[in-house]
Each structure stands twice: as C-alpha cells, then as structure tokens.
Design an enzyme around this catalytic site. Sequence first.
Site, PDB file in Angstrom:
ATOM      1  N   ASP A  62     -13.054  47.088 -12.704  1.00 30.96           N
ATOM      2  CA  ASP A  62     -13.087  46.170 -11.564  1.00 30.96           C
ATOM      3  C   ASP A  62     -12.279  46.719 -10.392  1.00 30.96           C
ATOM      4  OD1 ASP A  62     -14.706  44.373 -12.857  1.00 30.96           O
ATOM      5  OD2 ASP A  62     -13.105  42.995 -13.407  1.00 30.96           O
TER       6      ASP A  62
ATOM      7  N   ASP B  44     -14.323  42.123 -20.952  1.00 35.00           N
ATOM      8  CA  ASP B  44     -14.457  41.177 -19.845  1.00 35.00           C
ATOM      9  C   ASP B  44     -14.896  41.887 -18.568  1.00 35.00           C
ATOM     10  OD1 ASP B  44     -14.441  38.747 -18.615  1.00 35.00           O
ATOM     11  OD2 ASP B  44     -12.270  38.617 -18.353  1.00 35.00           O
TER      12      ASP B  44
ATOM     13  N   ASP C  57     -12.147  47.251 -26.930  1.00 34.80           N
ATOM     14  CA  ASP C  57     -12.126  46.809 -25.542  1.00 34.80           C
ATOM     15  C   ASP C  57     -12.623  47.978 -24.688  1.00 34.80           C
ATOM     16  OD1 ASP C  57     -11.333  45.377 -23.126  1.00 34.80           O
ATOM     17  OD2 ASP C  57      -9.598  46.717 -23.081  1.00 34.80           O
TER      18      ASP C  57
ATOM     19  N   ASP D  42      -5.888  46.843 -25.432  1.00 31.55           N
ATOM     20  CA  ASP D  42      -4.668  47.048 -24.646  1.00 31.55           C
ATOM     21  C   ASP D  42      -4.158  45.772 -23.997  1.00 31.55           C
ATOM     22  OD1 ASP D  42      -5.196  47.122 -21.371  1.00 31.55           O
ATOM     23  OD2 ASP D  42      -6.982  47.353 -22.595  1.00 31.55           O
TER      24      ASP D  42
ATOM     25  N   ASP E  88     -11.919  48.374 -20.567  1.00 34.43           N
ATOM     26  CA  ASP E  88     -10.977  48.759 -19.515  1.00 34.43           C
ATOM     27  C   ASP E  88      -9.607  49.086 -20.083  1.00 34.43           C
ATOM     28  OD1 ASP E  88     -12.684  48.435 -17.266  1.00 34.43           O
ATOM     29  OD2 ASP E  88     -12.441  46.264 -17.390  1.00 34.43           O
TER      30      ASP E  88
END
Length: 271
Positions: free
Chosen positions: A47, A127, A36, A208, A38
């Site tokens: 973001d 994402d 992942d 996470d 972030d």
Amino acid sequence: MNTFVADVLVLSRRTEIMASQSTHIPNDKRFLIFFDFDETIVDETSDDVVVQAAPGQHLPGWLKDTYQPGRYNEYMQRVLAFLAEQGVTESDIRGVMEKIPATPGMLTLFQYLRNRPQDFEVVLVSDANTFFIESWLRRAGARPLFHRIFTNPATFNKDGRLVMRPFHSHDCPRCPDNMCKQVVVRDYVARRTQERGRAYQRVFYVGDGANDFCPALILGPRDVAFSRRDFPMHRLILETHEAMPGEFKAVTVPWVSAEEVVQRLRRLVQE
C-alpha cells in the site's frame, strides 16, 4: 541484473511446470502453512509502494488526512481513486509492485516448499489486495506455490481505476473492519480438516504484523508461529507471554531471514 531479479528468474523457471497443474488441493499434505504478504513475503508494504506510481511519488496532505484508524481499507480505496484521476494506469501499478524486493531468505523458503509438495499446503492471508499480490507472485514465479489466497478483491473498472472491496465483515475488536485473519484461518482449517477426514500434523503461520498476532492466537502447542523478529507480531507475543502466561500456546520462532524458517521446517519434517 540485481540479485533479486536473478533469484526471481531462477524460481520462475523452476516453478513454470507447476503453472499448468490443477488447482485441486490434494488431501495428503501433512502440514498447513499460512503466509502474510506485506513485510513478510515482500520487504515493504505494498500500500505504501503504490504511492511511487503517483505524480511526484507522494500523496497530497488532504488525502492522507482522510485516514481513520480501523478503516484503512476505505482509505486505500480513496488512494486508488486518486491515482486513477492522476492518470496512473494498470501497467504503472503492476510495474511498481513487481519491483518490491522479497524479504531476506524468502525465495529460498519458497524453493524449499516447492520441493516438498507432498508435505505442505501453502495459503496466503493478507490485508493487501488481489492485484498487488498476484502481480508480485507472478513476477516472482511463485504463484503456483499457493493453493489459496485470501485477500481483499481488487479489479480495474471500465474507467481504468483499481477498485478494492473489503474481504468480509466480522466482530473481532482487534482487527480492521474489512478482515480478521483469525476468522479466515479458523474457518479454513476447519473446512479442510473436514474435507480431508483428519487434522494436519502441524499448522504454521509466517507473519509480522499486529493483524498476524490474532490468527496465531488459535494455534495449538504443536503449531509454530514464525514471527518476524522485533516486528509487531513478535512484540505482541512477548507481551502476551509476560502478561498472561499460557494464553499464547504455539511455539514461537522469531526470524530475521526466512532461511531460519527453512531450518526449523527441515527439522520438523524429519520428526
């Protein structure tokens, strides 16, 4: 020079030679490792960080009030449109992304993987979006490490606005409308196994968040879910073990520093 910048420069120099290598993925990798982005690779949520580029470094209340659960991608499209209207430029956004610190030990983990190209095929599933991720990875000198990046496409239009599109559509009730990481991981593993003519010895997933729990559900008993300790992915795994014993099959290795991931990988590679 702060520690993060110094570490980045070292990694950048060491990986420079890889930048000119072909994007062809060899078939001799023994292990497949997913990351992942972030709060896994970087220690913040990109973001949230992009808001630092806004005037006053905050968003107006009316904009924040437009967020709807499960539709975060659409909300971020509105945020990016607002930033463009306020005169925020591509350079401004890149600048705040490049300053995000890596999570503890992550650059050490990257260096370990870079030193074992014969063993690990490295893939990023996030994402966030292509511009945020590419900006950070290139500044960190880590872009050549990743064979593939799966994330929401984002490009600047002629008006200077960063336009983000959903990665795909899916039917998973656990995940946001624009991305189910389980679909991405399942399809990638199946395709690469077919291309290689054999399965990977193990699949690893480093994450996470709650949306990292979903892909970890399809890992097998020889695979490893590296869940950041006390973050949503870790808590969901613990809850699943308690409520439905045997449902979550992968070995779980919680981590605070990614150096703990390195230690476990070293042992597994030697088996």
